[in-house]
Design a protein around this motif. Structure first.
Motif, mmCIF file in Angstrom:
data_model
loop_
_atom_site.group_PDB
_atom_site.id
_atom_site.type_symbol
_atom_site.label_atom_id
_atom_site.label_comp_id
_atom_site.label_asym_id
_atom_site.label_seq_id
_atom_site.Cartn_x
_atom_site.Cartn_y
_atom_site.Cartn_z
ATOM 1 N N TYR A 1 15.008 -17.180 -13.042
ATOM 2 C CA TYR A 1 15.308 -17.705 -11.711
ATOM 3 C C TYR A 1 14.763 -19.125 -11.534
ATOM 4 C CZ TYR A 1 15.091 -18.433 -6.686
ATOM 5 O OH TYR A 1 15.199 -18.970 -5.437
ATOM 6 N N ILE A 2 15.619 -20.030 -11.085
ATOM 7 C CA ILE A 2 15.207 -21.412 -10.818
ATOM 8 C C ILE A 2 15.043 -21.576 -9.318
ATOM 9 C CG2 ILE A 2 15.819 -23.840 -10.984
ATOM 10 C CD1 ILE A 2 17.337 -23.180 -13.503
ATOM 11 N N PRO A 3 13.817 -21.818 -8.854
ATOM 12 C CA PRO A 3 13.576 -21.934 -7.410
ATOM 13 C C PRO A 3 13.934 -23.318 -6.877
ATOM 14 C CG PRO A 3 11.538 -22.245 -8.604
ATOM 15 C CD PRO A 3 12.599 -21.922 -9.637
ATOM 16 N N ALA A 4 14.088 -23.397 -5.557
ATOM 17 C CA ALA A 4 14.246 -24.707 -4.902
ATOM 18 C C ALA A 4 12.887 -25.399 -4.979
ATOM 19 C CB ALA A 4 14.661 -24.501 -3.453
ATOM 20 N N PRO A 5 12.825 -26.687 -5.104
ATOM 21 C CA PRO A 5 13.894 -27.667 -5.065
ATOM 22 C C PRO A 5 14.595 -27.882 -6.400
ATOM 23 C CG PRO A 5 11.829 -28.816 -5.288
ATOM 24 C CD PRO A 5 11.511 -27.339 -5.200
ATOM 25 N N PHE A 6 14.174 -27.205 -7.448
ATOM 26 C CA PHE A 6 14.748 -27.422 -8.777
ATOM 27 C C PHE A 6 16.198 -26.978 -8.860
ATOM 28 C CE2 PHE A 6 10.194 -27.039 -9.313
ATOM 29 C CZ PHE A 6 9.914 -28.152 -10.076
ATOM 30 N N ALA A 7 16.583 -25.963 -8.097
ATOM 31 C CA ALA A 7 17.935 -25.416 -8.150
ATOM 32 C C ALA A 7 18.895 -26.107 -7.190
ATOM 33 C CB ALA A 7 17.888 -23.927 -7.819
ATOM 34 N N ARG A 8 18.419 -27.009 -6.365
ATOM 35 C CA ARG A 8 19.262 -27.650 -5.350
ATOM 36 C C ARG A 8 19.902 -28.918 -5.900
ATOM 37 N NH1 ARG A 8 18.227 -25.882 0.339
ATOM 38 N NH2 ARG A 8 16.765 -24.172 0.076
ATOM 39 N N LEU B 1 11.154 -25.752 -15.966
ATOM 40 C CA LEU B 1 11.059 -26.630 -14.806
ATOM 41 C C LEU B 1 10.303 -27.871 -15.235
ATOM 42 C CD1 LEU B 1 10.064 -24.080 -12.005
ATOM 43 C CD2 LEU B 1 12.355 -24.789 -12.739
ATOM 44 N N TRP B 2 10.736 -29.041 -14.757
ATOM 45 C CA TRP B 2 10.089 -30.283 -15.168
ATOM 46 C C TRP B 2 10.033 -31.255 -13.997
ATOM 47 C CZ3 TRP B 2 12.870 -34.738 -14.603
ATOM 48 C CH2 TRP B 2 14.249 -34.599 -14.484
ATOM 49 N N PHE B 3 9.105 -32.197 -14.107
ATOM 50 C CA PHE B 3 9.025 -33.302 -13.157
ATOM 51 C C PHE B 3 8.536 -34.537 -13.890
ATOM 52 C CE2 PHE B 3 4.848 -31.311 -12.894
ATOM 53 C CZ PHE B 3 3.979 -32.401 -12.946
ATOM 54 N N GLU B 4 8.797 -35.704 -13.295
ATOM 55 C CA GLU B 4 8.328 -36.967 -13.854
ATOM 56 C C GLU B 4 7.594 -37.758 -12.785
ATOM 57 O OE1 GLU B 4 11.436 -39.309 -15.602
ATOM 58 O OE2 GLU B 4 12.069 -37.676 -16.920
#
Length: 155
Positions: free
Chosen positions: A87-94, A141-144
């Motif tokens: 499951y990909i949660p928000a905000p990643f899935a939006r 999940l990733w962020f920069e």
């Protein structure tokens, strides 16, 4: 005298067991890697957001997780957290630009992923499959964060 220059790009990867101490181990690893590479300007944000993603991996997946820190050059850093839950949660899935509202004040949880959209420059997520043949590959999940052309740009 010879001067040694650290490379501008590098990668660290850490496998985390399904253990309540995993977030602390991840924070310690992030702190050591970023201090060692002179990236103190993004340390607090990266430590906070990494802790949130690893905590969610522990809470919502039954297996281990993995943390990957990737220096992209020019002061940019990508942090990825893999876990076995698809499951990909928000905000990643939006879709890009779609914002997640903050949690209400009386809610116990639900603020961690909101912090990602507030403090990361860009972020995303990929489901790696959950079907019979996918063997529960989970998600990434990733962020920069950091300097560069995209700094300050919000999805």
């Amino acid at each position: 005298m010879v001067t040694v220059a650290l490379p501008d790009t590098w990668v660290y990867a850490l496998r985390l067991p399904h253990d309540p101490r995993a977030a602390r181990v991840a924070r310690t690893t992030v702190r050591a890697a970023l201090n060692g590479h002179g990236m103190a300007e993004v340390l607090d944000v990266v430590e906070l957001l990494t802790s949130e993603l690893v905590t969610n991996a522990y809470r919502h997946a039954k297996g281990p997780a993995s943390l990957r820190l990737t220096a992209l050059g020019e002061g940019r850093l990508r942090v990825g957290v893999w876990d076995s839950h698809p499951y990909i949660p928000a905000p990643f899935a939006r879709p890009p630009g779609d914002r997640v509202p903050p949690a209400s004040l009386d809610t116990v949880g639900g603020r961690g992923l909101f912090l990602v959209q507030e403090f990361a420059d860009v972020w995303g997520g990929w489901s790696l499959g959950d079907g019979l043949l996918d063997r529960g590959a989970g998600k990434l999940l990733w962020f920069e964060v950091g300097r560069g052309d995209r700094c300050g740009e919000k999805r």
